[in-house]
Design an enzyme around this catalytic site. Sequence first.
Site, PDB file in Angstrom:
ATOM      1  N   HIS A 488       3.892   5.587  -7.226  1.00 11.89           N
ATOM      2  CA  HIS A 488       2.585   4.953  -7.470  1.00 11.89           C
ATOM      3  C   HIS A 488       2.622   3.478  -7.070  1.00 11.89           C
ATOM      4  O   HIS A 488       1.812   3.013  -6.269  1.00 11.89           O
ATOM      5  CB  HIS A 488       2.233   5.103  -8.958  1.00 11.89           C
ATOM      6  N   GLU A 489       3.584   2.759  -7.631  1.00 13.54           N
ATOM      7  CA  GLU A 489       3.643   1.321  -7.351  1.00 13.54           C
ATOM      8  C   GLU A 489       3.980   1.056  -5.888  1.00 13.54           C
ATOM      9  O   GLU A 489       3.523   0.071  -5.304  1.00 13.54           O
ATOM     10  CB  GLU A 489       4.649   0.628  -8.278  1.00 13.54           C
ATOM     11  N   HIS A 492       0.831   1.071  -3.960  1.00 15.38           N
ATOM     12  CA  HIS A 492       0.175  -0.247  -4.027  1.00 15.38           C
ATOM     13  C   HIS A 492       0.866  -1.228  -3.076  1.00 15.38           C
ATOM     14  O   HIS A 492       0.222  -2.020  -2.389  1.00 15.38           O
ATOM     15  CB  HIS A 492       0.291  -0.832  -5.442  1.00 15.38           C
ATOM     16  N   HIS A 495      -0.198  -0.809   0.365  1.00 20.30           N
ATOM     17  CA  HIS A 495      -1.566  -1.320   0.536  1.00 20.30           C
ATOM     18  C   HIS A 495      -1.515  -2.826   0.851  1.00 20.30           C
ATOM     19  O   HIS A 495      -2.302  -3.337   1.646  1.00 20.30           O
ATOM     20  CB  HIS A 495      -2.339  -1.060  -0.761  1.00 20.30           C
TER      21      HIS A 495
HETATM   22 ZN   LIG Z   1      -1.857   1.398 -10.128  1.00 22.29          ZN
END
Ligand SMILES: [Zn+2]
Length: 700
Positions: A488-489, A492, A495
């Site tokens: 998940h991280e 990010h 991104h």
């Molecule tokens: Zn998040």
Amino acid sequence: MPAKSSAPDNINPAIVNWTGPLGLPEFAAIEAGDFAAAFAAALPVHLAEIEAIAASPEAPTFENTIVALEQTGELLTRASNIFWNLTGAHTNDALQELERKLSPELSRHYSAIQMNRALFGRVDALYQKRASLGLDAEAGRVLELTWKSFVRAGAELGADDQAQLAATSERLAALGTAFSQNVLADESDYALVLEAGDDLAGLPDSLLSSMQAAAAERGAEGKHAVTLSRSIIEPFLTFSERRDLREKAFKSWVARGEGAGERDNRPIVAETVKLRAEKAALLGFESFAHFKLDNTMAKTPENVAALLNTMWAKARTRAREEVADLAQLIVAEGKNHAVAPWDWRHYSEKARAARYDLNAAEVKPYLQLEKMIEGAFDTATKLFGVRFKAHGGASAYHPDVRVFEVLDAGGKRIAIFLADYFARPSKHSGAWMSEYQEQHKLVMDSDASGTPGKSGQTPIVVNVMNFAKAPAGQPVLITMDDARTLFHEFGHALHGMLSDVTYPSISGTSVSRDFVELPSQLYEHWLTVPAVLQRFAVHHQTGEAIPEALLAKMRAAEKFNKGFTNVEFTASALVDMAFHSLSPEQAANIDPMEFQADVLAGLDMPDEIVMRHATPHFAHVFAGDGYSAGYYSYMWSGVLDADAFRAFDEAGDAFDSATAEKLLRHIYSTGGSADPEDAYKAFRGKLPSPDALLEKEGLA
Ligand SMILES: [Zn+2]
């Protein structure tokens, strides 16, 4: 053009000139005591730059106003990025003291800029004739977002209202800092130290190792400590056979922020909710939720409620069925107590083992942190062609932090990635991505390092997590939840690292809050792609790949316990929305715990489950306003990510290159340069309905 922000000579040059390897700050040369002087110097420099734009005798143009604004504040940005990253990941008393002083001061500083009438006059003049300026799409979007951010900060209000709004924002900033520091203090102070023997009944070896490392870190060598880090407390609640100890640890975990005295977050919440309602009213909104949602994908509280209520009804029904299952197991053990919240994880693990012949302890030996990191990197290489090169020679702000160079297919460096995986008392709980430097392509003629005409910059991104360490010499084994957090991280982080925009203000993760969880949650899907697990989930002793039979059981159990996880999440999201839907009159005098209890009673919250984050430690919402009236964002983005991954399913290949190319072009590299709805439609053709999420959660 803005005044040059050359570094004033009374501040530590290491904060301004990042001369470490790979262009990182020389962290070892920076001390907590250096920041006060750095901010004292940076704030007036920034204001002078702003004043030069506002007072320009030239007619406003996009270049001399909007681009010029994008170029201001580099000194302040550098000092801020180092400071706020440290206060989150590696803080101390001196940093905390300055944080308490700075947060209201910075609020005042930014209010003064956004309420500067001459400056707003120039921005507004450009905005009113935006159609005739001949701007490209990205520049047009920056103009629109800049104008909107001024208006939302009170640029159009009268002088009295502006003064009141600035004072309100300043107080809110101070309250957010106090809230966050109180939670950290409650977390880092707590350790339930256990003696050998019966206290440890049921605990698997890998958890015992982590608890031993945690005890040693707290000076209890040779013993075992339960801490409030998710990587320890959750497996403890899952495996401990000692119901009394589970209850004790659970009650401390959920009571964070609720202790009487100076660290009590309840009065902080009451004041925060009241001030937020007043702030929204000053800006002409019915409630703080209406204000917050006005510039999101969801747009209105009604749209958020429609999604949350749909999920709530289905999740609660499922949770009731799950309770019945767990109650049966308790009876089968010859016990006669009801299912309490500190029983849920324990019996749900047993129920899963019984139904799917699958238990977490069986999976864990295959989940080595090092291999899972490799898997996250390899997935990015396959999808986006980027590679990660460990840089052994570069050190960061703590010995545990790893430094990687990120290279594109041609070997060009496109980003620096810092990875800070382990829990420690100086770190806030949770997991997050943040930046030391954001990607952009502007020429910063005010380049603080003194290099004239530096064109653009590559991002420096950090992932911070709270995994439990293993004792020296042993591999770190993580849970499936931890592995999901890692992916998940890292989503990010990508991104931020793959961002390819011109202007800093729309770089990377500077997107609508309910869109920002799309790149991260979408990335989690690759963790459970069979080819990824087969290659990276290898046994820490034998080196063997995870057996196909075990993978099949994991797949079969994917939708297990989804009543529980969706109830605990949705309850938190609904309470967040309820707090922020109050009018100033309704918010004037609330007792937060009573309010929370009323909302939950109105929802018919199952007694066996508590909110994922109870109000006194709901940092997403009350430690600053990041996710206030915004916790729903995970679910909103969840609808998007469930649908987005289907594009790969439809292509018949989890790494389909044409789909990955579109994903990079429209989602991971666009930052805020496009409206999120447009960006999503460009990737997928149309917006999804909640059905994709309900199906993914097994609740359709
Ligand atoms: Zn998040």
